[in-house]
Write a protein that holds these residues in place. Structure first.
Motif, PDB file in Angstrom:
ATOM      1  N   PRO A  71       0.841  -1.208   0.000  1.00 41.94           N
ATOM      2  CA  PRO A  71       0.000   0.000   0.000  1.00 41.94           C
ATOM      3  C   PRO A  71       0.877   1.261   0.000  1.00 41.94           C
ATOM      4  CG  PRO A  71      -0.695  -1.535   1.714  1.00 41.94           C
ATOM      5  CD  PRO A  71       0.588  -2.061   1.153  1.00 41.94           C
ATOM      6  N   LEU A  72       0.337   2.347  -0.494  1.00 38.36           N
ATOM      7  CA  LEU A  72       1.068   3.600  -0.642  1.00 38.36           C
ATOM      8  C   LEU A  72       1.731   4.051   0.654  1.00 38.36           C
ATOM      9  CD1 LEU A  72       1.855   6.037  -2.378  1.00 38.36           C
ATOM     10  CD2 LEU A  72      -0.316   7.084  -1.737  1.00 38.36           C
ATOM     11  N   GLN A  73       1.012   4.005   1.759  1.00 38.71           N
ATOM     12  CA  GLN A  73       1.579   4.462   3.035  1.00 38.71           C
ATOM     13  C   GLN A  73       2.773   3.611   3.454  1.00 38.71           C
ATOM     14  OE1 GLN A  73      -1.866   4.607   5.636  1.00 38.71           O
ATOM     15  NE2 GLN A  73      -1.821   6.855   5.542  1.00 38.71           N
ATOM     16  N   ASP A  74       2.708   2.318   3.229  1.00 42.54           N
ATOM     17  CA  ASP A  74       3.827   1.441   3.577  1.00 42.54           C
ATOM     18  C   ASP A  74       5.036   1.733   2.690  1.00 42.54           C
ATOM     19  OD1 ASP A  74       2.259   0.286   5.514  1.00 42.54           O
ATOM     20  OD2 ASP A  74       1.798  -1.508   4.333  1.00 42.54           O
ATOM     21  N   ARG A  75       4.781   1.966   1.397  1.00 47.89           N
ATOM     22  CA  ARG A  75       5.892   2.304   0.485  1.00 47.89           C
ATOM     23  C   ARG A  75       6.538   3.624   0.883  1.00 47.89           C
ATOM     24  NH1 ARG A  75       2.165   1.312  -3.850  1.00 47.89           N
ATOM     25  NH2 ARG A  75       2.588   3.420  -4.569  1.00 47.89           N
ATOM     26  N   ALA A  76       5.715   4.601   1.270  1.00 49.65           N
ATOM     27  CA  ALA A  76       6.241   5.901   1.687  1.00 49.65           C
ATOM     28  C   ALA A  76       7.093   5.765   2.945  1.00 49.65           C
ATOM     29  CB  ALA A  76       5.106   6.887   1.912  1.00 49.65           C
TER      30      ALA A  76
END
Length: 73
Positions: free
Chosen positions: A14-19
């Motif tokens: 998910p985007l938040q984990d990648r960030a």
């Protein structure tokens, strides 16, 4: 696991984990010494120049131009 497989798994997060991971990775780069940083960028710039030169030469050859004459510029 190789880098390609790891990248595929990371991009599936998910985007938040990648960030969050990107932030941690960037912070980890701040821990390297200036000489190590310069060495790494030296290697990267050499790789980029080789890629550019190779692509440039292929373009000239595909156009049927004399490569030796272009190298003299």
């Amino acid at each position: 696991m190789n880098l390609t497989q790891l990248e595929a798994e990371i991009l599936a997060l998910p985007l938040q984990d990648r960030a969050a991971l990107a932030q941690r990775l960037l912070l980890s780069l701040e821990e390297i010494s200036e000489s190590e940083f310069e060495r790494l960028w030296g290697e990267e710039s050499a790789r980029r120049l080789a890629d550019f030169t190779s692509a440039h030469n292929k373009t000239i050859e595909q156009e049927g131009l004399p490569l030796d004459e272009w190298r003299s510029f």
